[in-house]
Write a protein that holds these residues in place. Sequence first.
Motif, PDB file in Angstrom:
ATOM      1  N   TYR A 271      27.210  37.198  45.330  1.00 54.96           N
ATOM      2  CA  TYR A 271      27.260  35.735  45.281  1.00 54.96           C
ATOM      3  C   TYR A 271      26.064  35.243  44.480  1.00 54.96           C
ATOM      4  O   TYR A 271      24.944  35.759  44.614  1.00 54.96           O
ATOM      5  CB  TYR A 271      27.221  35.154  46.687  1.00 54.96           C
ATOM      6  N   MET A 272      26.290  34.243  43.598  1.00 58.99           N
ATOM      7  CA  MET A 272      25.226  33.654  42.805  1.00 58.99           C
ATOM      8  C   MET A 272      25.010  32.221  43.255  1.00 58.99           C
ATOM      9  O   MET A 272      25.801  31.322  42.919  1.00 58.99           O
ATOM     10  CB  MET A 272      25.594  33.710  41.317  1.00 58.99           C
ATOM     11  N   PRO A 273      23.957  31.970  44.042  1.00 60.27           N
ATOM     12  CA  PRO A 273      23.754  30.623  44.609  1.00 60.27           C
ATOM     13  C   PRO A 273      23.646  29.530  43.557  1.00 60.27           C
ATOM     14  O   PRO A 273      24.161  28.424  43.762  1.00 60.27           O
ATOM     15  CB  PRO A 273      22.442  30.785  45.392  1.00 60.27           C
ATOM     16  N   GLN A 274      22.974  29.806  42.417  1.00 58.65           N
ATOM     17  CA  GLN A 274      22.782  28.730  41.446  1.00 58.65           C
ATOM     18  C   GLN A 274      24.088  28.332  40.768  1.00 58.65           C
ATOM     19  O   GLN A 274      24.234  27.207  40.282  1.00 58.65           O
ATOM     20  CB  GLN A 274      21.745  29.143  40.404  1.00 58.65           C
ATOM     21  N   HIS A 275      25.062  29.238  40.761  1.00 60.55           N
ATOM     22  CA  HIS A 275      26.380  28.940  40.201  1.00 60.55           C
ATOM     23  C   HIS A 275      27.407  28.618  41.279  1.00 60.55           C
ATOM     24  O   HIS A 275      28.529  28.213  40.951  1.00 60.55           O
ATOM     25  CB  HIS A 275      26.896  30.132  39.393  1.00 60.55           C
ATOM     26  N   LYS A 276      27.047  28.834  42.538  1.00 58.96           N
ATOM     27  CA  LYS A 276      27.988  28.742  43.661  1.00 58.96           C
ATOM     28  C   LYS A 276      29.265  29.556  43.373  1.00 58.96           C
ATOM     29  O   LYS A 276      30.396  29.106  43.573  1.00 58.96           O
ATOM     30  CB  LYS A 276      28.341  27.279  43.973  1.00 58.96           C
ATOM     31  N   ALA A 277      29.022  30.770  42.874  1.00 56.17           N
ATOM     32  CA  ALA A 277      30.114  31.626  42.419  1.00 56.17           C
ATOM     33  C   ALA A 277      30.113  32.939  43.188  1.00 56.17           C
ATOM     34  O   ALA A 277      29.060  33.588  43.329  1.00 56.17           O
ATOM     35  CB  ALA A 277      29.987  31.891  40.923  1.00 56.17           C
ATOM     36  N   PHE A 278      31.275  33.346  43.650  1.00 54.40           N
ATOM     37  CA  PHE A 278      31.439  34.596  44.399  1.00 54.40           C
ATOM     38  C   PHE A 278      32.266  35.566  43.575  1.00 54.40           C
ATOM     39  O   PHE A 278      33.394  35.258  43.167  1.00 54.40           O
ATOM     40  CB  PHE A 278      32.144  34.329  45.732  1.00 54.40           C
ATOM     41  N   CYS A 279      31.715  36.760  43.311  1.00 56.76           N
ATOM     42  CA  CYS A 279      32.460  37.829  42.658  1.00 56.76           C
ATOM     43  C   CYS A 279      32.981  38.760  43.739  1.00 56.76           C
ATOM     44  O   CYS A 279      32.196  39.444  44.407  1.00 56.76           O
ATOM     45  CB  CYS A 279      31.580  38.598  41.673  1.00 56.76           C
ATOM     46  N   GLY A 280      34.314  38.801  43.894  1.00 57.15           N
ATOM     47  CA  GLY A 280      34.926  39.625  44.934  1.00 57.15           C
ATOM     48  C   GLY A 280      35.221  41.039  44.501  1.00 57.15           C
ATOM     49  O   GLY A 280      35.820  41.802  45.271  1.00 57.15           O
ATOM     50  N   ALA A 281      34.799  41.404  43.264  1.00 58.86           N
ATOM     51  CA  ALA A 281      35.059  42.748  42.725  1.00 58.86           C
ATOM     52  C   ALA A 281      36.544  43.054  42.869  1.00 58.86           C
ATOM     53  O   ALA A 281      37.387  42.256  42.460  1.00 58.86           O
ATOM     54  CB  ALA A 281      34.175  43.779  43.398  1.00 58.86           C
ATOM     55  N   GLU A 282      36.898  44.204  43.500  1.00 58.49           N
ATOM     56  CA  GLU A 282      38.305  44.504  43.746  1.00 58.49           C
ATOM     57  C   GLU A 282      38.598  44.590  45.243  1.00 58.49           C
ATOM     58  O   GLU A 282      39.647  45.061  45.652  1.00 58.49           O
ATOM     59  CB  GLU A 282      38.730  45.791  43.041  1.00 58.49           C
ATOM     60  N   MET A 283      37.634  44.107  46.040  1.00 59.05           N
ATOM     61  CA  MET A 283      37.884  43.993  47.470  1.00 59.05           C
ATOM     62  C   MET A 283      39.023  43.008  47.729  1.00 59.05           C
ATOM     63  O   MET A 283      39.794  43.155  48.685  1.00 59.05           O
ATOM     64  CB  MET A 283      36.610  43.551  48.198  1.00 59.05           C
ATOM     65  N   VAL A 284      39.120  42.011  46.865  1.00 62.00           N
ATOM     66  CA  VAL A 284      40.233  41.064  46.910  1.00 62.00           C
ATOM     67  C   VAL A 284      40.789  40.913  45.502  1.00 62.00           C
ATOM     68  O   VAL A 284      40.081  41.091  44.512  1.00 62.00           O
ATOM     69  CB  VAL A 284      39.802  39.677  47.449  1.00 62.00           C
ATOM     70  N   SER A 285      42.067  40.627  45.401  1.00 60.84           N
ATOM     71  CA  SER A 285      42.689  40.413  44.098  1.00 60.84           C
ATOM     72  C   SER A 285      43.942  39.572  44.299  1.00 60.84           C
ATOM     73  O   SER A 285      44.331  39.276  45.430  1.00 60.84           O
ATOM     74  CB  SER A 285      43.022  41.751  43.415  1.00 60.84           C
ATOM     75  N   ARG A 286      44.587  39.225  43.202  1.00 63.89           N
ATOM     76  CA  ARG A 286      45.753  38.328  43.265  1.00 63.89           C
ATOM     77  C   ARG A 286      47.036  39.100  43.533  1.00 63.89           C
ATOM     78  O   ARG A 286      48.077  38.813  42.969  1.00 63.89           O
ATOM     79  CB  ARG A 286      45.871  37.557  41.957  1.00 63.89           C
ATOM     80  N   ASN A 287      46.940  40.096  44.387  1.00 64.56           N
ATOM     81  CA  ASN A 287      48.107  40.810  44.884  1.00 64.56           C
ATOM     82  C   ASN A 287      47.688  41.632  46.093  1.00 64.56           C
ATOM     83  O   ASN A 287      46.494  41.808  46.352  1.00 64.56           O
ATOM     84  CB  ASN A 287      48.730  41.727  43.824  1.00 64.56           C
ATOM     85  N   MET A 288      48.671  42.108  46.845  1.00 67.55           N
ATOM     86  CA  MET A 288      48.372  43.083  47.875  1.00 67.55           C
ATOM     87  C   MET A 288      47.948  44.370  47.176  1.00 67.55           C
ATOM     88  O   MET A 288      48.610  44.833  46.256  1.00 67.55           O
ATOM     89  CB  MET A 288      49.603  43.353  48.752  1.00 67.55           C
ATOM     90  N   HIS A 289      46.853  44.939  47.622  1.00 69.91           N
ATOM     91  CA  HIS A 289      46.357  46.164  47.010  1.00 69.91           C
ATOM     92  C   HIS A 289      46.911  47.370  47.772  1.00 69.91           C
ATOM     93  O   HIS A 289      47.724  47.245  48.689  1.00 69.91           O
ATOM     94  CB  HIS A 289      44.831  46.174  46.990  1.00 69.91           C
ATOM     95  N   ASN A 290      46.467  48.556  47.353  1.00 73.29           N
ATOM     96  CA  ASN A 290      46.933  49.801  47.953  1.00 73.29           C
ATOM     97  C   ASN A 290      46.023  50.254  49.086  1.00 73.29           C
ATOM     98  O   ASN A 290      44.821  50.431  48.874  1.00 73.29           O
ATOM     99  CB  ASN A 290      46.958  50.924  46.900  1.00 73.29           C
ATOM    100  N   LEU A 291      46.604  50.452  50.270  1.00 74.32           N
ATOM    101  CA  LEU A 291      45.912  51.225  51.299  1.00 74.32           C
ATOM    102  C   LEU A 291      46.107  52.709  51.024  1.00 74.32           C
ATOM    103  O   LEU A 291      45.326  53.546  51.460  1.00 74.32           O
ATOM    104  CB  LEU A 291      46.457  50.882  52.688  1.00 74.32           C
ATOM    105  N   TYR A 292      47.146  53.015  50.309  1.00 78.65           N
ATOM    106  CA  TYR A 292      47.390  54.365  49.784  1.00 78.65           C
ATOM    107  C   TYR A 292      47.952  54.188  48.387  1.00 78.65           C
ATOM    108  O   TYR A 292      48.908  53.435  48.190  1.00 78.65           O
ATOM    109  CB  TYR A 292      48.398  55.111  50.666  1.00 78.65           C
TER     110      TYR A 292
END
Length: 657
Positions: free
Chosen positions: A294-315
Amino acid sequence: MRSFISLFIALALVACSEAPVPMEGADENGFTAPTAATLAANKAVAERIAAYPSEDFEQARRGLIASADSLVIRDPDGKEVWNQDAYRFIEGDAPGTVNPSLWRQEQLNNIHGLFEVVPGIYQLRGYDLANMTLIEGESGWIVVDPLTTEPTARAGMAFVREHLDDRPVRAIIFTHSHIDHFGGVAGALRESDYEGLRVIAPVGFLEEAVSENLLAGPAMQRRATFMYGRNLPVTPRGHVGTGLGKEPAKGGLIDILEPTDIIEATGQRLTIDGVEMVFQNVGGSEAPAELTFYMPQHKAFCGAEMVSRNMHNLYTLRGAKVRDALLWSGFIDEALTLFGSDAEVYFGSHHWPIWGQSAIQNFLAGQRDTYKYLHDQTLRMANNGATPREISEAMTLPEGLASNFANRGYYGTPKHNSKAVYQFYFGWYDGNPANLDPHPPEAAATRYVDYMGGAESVLEKAQASFDEGDYRWVAEVLNHLVFAEPGNQRAIALLAAAYDQLAYQAESGPWRDVYLTASWELRRGKPDTGTSLSDAAGLIKRVPTPLFFQTMAASIDGERAADASYVINMTFTDTGEVIVLTLSNGVLRYREGEKALDANAGITLTRELFLSILLGNAGLRDTLLGDDLSVEGSRLDLLGFFRLFQPLEPVFEVVRP
């Protein structure tokens, strides 16, 4: 010894030998036309998702600075490694050969170029499977996730410099240990950037990045050709995308850098070229080593690939260790608590950003609850006696989650993710003794076909099921027939057609590619050649020496080596390492330390030469008998020892016996 190494890297397109089996309505690649059942199924999907609210297209285009008129990237030898232009046909309404929900996702993934997320944060999307993010520091760029290979990263950085400015790179952030997020680092940097460069990565990054897929690499590599449809044409009846992005880059140099700053704990803070960042350690979620920040001065959160715009793979279908759905959900909840009330923009390693606190909170909560729902409901049903197949068949997301496109199964799916949860807790055995010791596929296939009245009877019934639109059953039955009679062309043609229809209805990009690759290989045969490791030499040099020997141990032919006994000393002159290899009972063991006095033989060489042998750049027999290394003891024993390693079959059959 080349069989000892295989990494999940960009795969080369390969040639196939057998001619396609023609079928009525097939296109030039052999893929059949959509049936009435497939058209009806896809029409129902289109009607259902039309009611779901979404701002995705507006957000995916927001902040566009520039987009290349043509985006084809080649390596220095002229080989094509990336072709965004090939996907231009994905516009308008979905054809009958693509699930409309997946078509929509791939329309979004087609939106490419350089984007301003907020002032001081930019993203390059559509230059590889993943995104590359650039953050303005006080004196230069902070580059987040420099893509898969050198050519795509170099082309991307050239585009950035053309449309923004020519500042140096001061820092690299590797968000996690998957190759599409670090392999292109050499292309992101110029020679002058290396001095004083900071490299930030999660704890365990280097170890996981260089070792992941090493032991199981050959099988994983082959399976990845199915998951990503690497040999498929890019057409409305072929590959359209992965759901996560278009596809991994096809070749180019792959490298990695050793971190200068390790993120070990959540809450750890760093100021990088004047930009303050608060990190979250989420290793064990989507990757074994991963971070968000998280970058406080930008109020921006980078979620990496922990979250994405789809269901990801548990397998993941290419094969990997099963991921912990409960832990993953917990990390997302932690991020929501730590950053959700402050963040005004989210961006990630894939897909497009989200703006607005409420929208970000809803997105994180939906992702969190998706993985938790899959976890909890799998266990509920398992604890009431349901088997993995029964759970998979029953598993659907509640409408509150399913109606949000970001939770849908474009990459992972509820069906195979529920099986992953079951496997995580219970393993492969479903509790039914009939499944404890079944016959292997070929032996079972012969018996099944015989019990079903022979090949003609099976084909007649399978055709009837195909005409009724029951393609899953056709695939299950005809798979037995093909394994019993691999030369039965009618069975092959009908099974391939069934796989076509299953692909056309699949919402998941990997499921579509798996089905289509199966039909492609049924018609044409398996590929003739596999993958060259030469492009990954930079990465392979980082592999800890003992890991090579651990991989070697998994290549010993146990039956042939059962009665053999060897002790081999290996000394690397450039690193000072001494490895003692001991073979007995068909098991290869290794230890670091002093030379064994009772060794059959010893080899003294450089680690560089050893790697050259492993990469296939130097022949083992010629090297052992040459002057580039010194040998103590019996050269014949050395040759006898190395003959006990099983040669790799990198392109084994999958859909035929």
